[in-house]
Design an enzyme around this catalytic site. Sequence first.
Site, mmCIF file in Angstrom:
data_model
loop_
_atom_site.group_PDB
_atom_site.id
_atom_site.type_symbol
_atom_site.label_atom_id
_atom_site.label_comp_id
_atom_site.label_asym_id
_atom_site.label_seq_id
_atom_site.Cartn_x
_atom_site.Cartn_y
_atom_site.Cartn_z
ATOM 1 N N GLU A 219 70.589 -15.050 -33.539
ATOM 2 C CA GLU A 219 69.423 -16.297 -33.325
ATOM 3 C C GLU A 219 69.261 -16.789 -34.888
ATOM 4 O OE1 GLU A 219 67.841 -16.697 -30.667
ATOM 5 O OE2 GLU A 219 68.469 -14.892 -29.024
ATOM 6 N N CYS A 253 61.408 -20.260 -36.588
ATOM 7 C CA CYS A 253 62.553 -20.828 -36.175
ATOM 8 C C CYS A 253 62.713 -22.156 -35.282
ATOM 9 C CB CYS A 253 63.961 -19.551 -36.223
ATOM 10 S SG CYS A 253 63.692 -19.023 -34.758
#
Length: 446
Positions: A219, A253
């Site tokens: 991720e 993110c």
Amino acid sequence: MGDHMDHIDIEGIQRIFACQRDNRQAVKNTNADQRIAKLKALRQVIVDRVDEIDDALFQDLRKQRLGINHYEIQSVLGEIDTAIDGLHEWMKPEVVPASPQLGGKKTYIRYEPRGVCLLFGPWNFPFSLVFAPLVQIIAAGNTCIVKPNEMQPTVSALSAEIIRSVFDEQDVAVVEGGVPLANALLELPVDHIFFTGSPAVGKHIMAAAAKNLTTVTLELGGKCPMIVDQGCDPMTVAGMAVGGRFRNAGQLCLSVDHVWVPEEMLEVFVQIASAVVDKMFYVDGELNKSELSRMVDARNFQRVKGHLDDAVARGASVVKGGQLDEEDLTIHPTLLINVPLDSTIMQDEIFGPLLPILTYKNREDIYRQIDATGKPLAMYIFSDSEEFVEDVLENTSSGGVTVNSMMLHYMEKNLPFGGVNQSGIGRCKGVYGFRELSNARSVFEA
């Protein structure tokens, strides 16, 4: 094991791995109710220790104190509840129609665990991005060695306490430490690695995994653009941009990395965005630091300051913010215009509270820039035109997309979440996380 594991207990790590490897068959054979019981036990401890978790997040990152409503806590509880609700169904063999010419009596897919997993937590969401993946790892019937992030020592220690209070080491073990420990763990021939963090470290993880042909879920992040069409309400889109950029001081993110607006909208967009920053983060002209997280450490403070200095040196203008308080690692929410595309702020993921506002004459300018900097984790498209949305989707690639809002493709538990190439590998959340942490085993009975 010492605070930062300068002395690595290699034998201890190998003992834990051997213990989990011996136990992985027993864990594989657990039924849905047994896995649910583990998840319920974890849920109870998290609920019981909400105030400690909330406080630890404030101590380490100056995150807002929100108690049980803290988004880091809520996202984990949501993941647990989804797994508890779905696990009986997810674990059933998936029957598929047999091809007539092969005449199989039975053809189906069994979702079986991958085995021993290694889980690395990130520093920006040091609680939720340890426990949400752990829920999926447990739901899929794996064992796990967890390493919380050493850059958030209070959260790391509390996470370790929680894990040890709920799980037997042969099911889920936790080790605390820094990079030397991570490197020692990467030597283990585990079955799967789940990592959340930067693309640079992601490459290191993947290279280590290759030695044992270990599968990975990465991720990562990327330069997530917000693309605004003509005719959008400037009040709405400017508010969305500010909210989507400065939460957690941009250390997320999924943050909006930069905004593209039509040339004619620039002036009003900047005015409104500046006013929204004032309303959200300032009281009587003073930054309300309890509303804005600090930069995680001095290195990241200097990294983001470097992007700001470079952009200004190349001709960008700061239209809001720009102040830096180095003593407590605070960077004020900052809006920039006239940012050259070759400046470092437009090459690397910013991961801080700076927002470049770019203008475009035609969509190709946007597509060219997105293509040049790699497929982002997320993209935010604002438009009332189906044609515009479809054109952006056709001409770009990203892990996920939210149209006319922020981050909802992540919050929707029925959608898979993850990146593509530079922004990640694999999918998580809900049933997609269960399948990601499983081997889809094909069975044909003749």
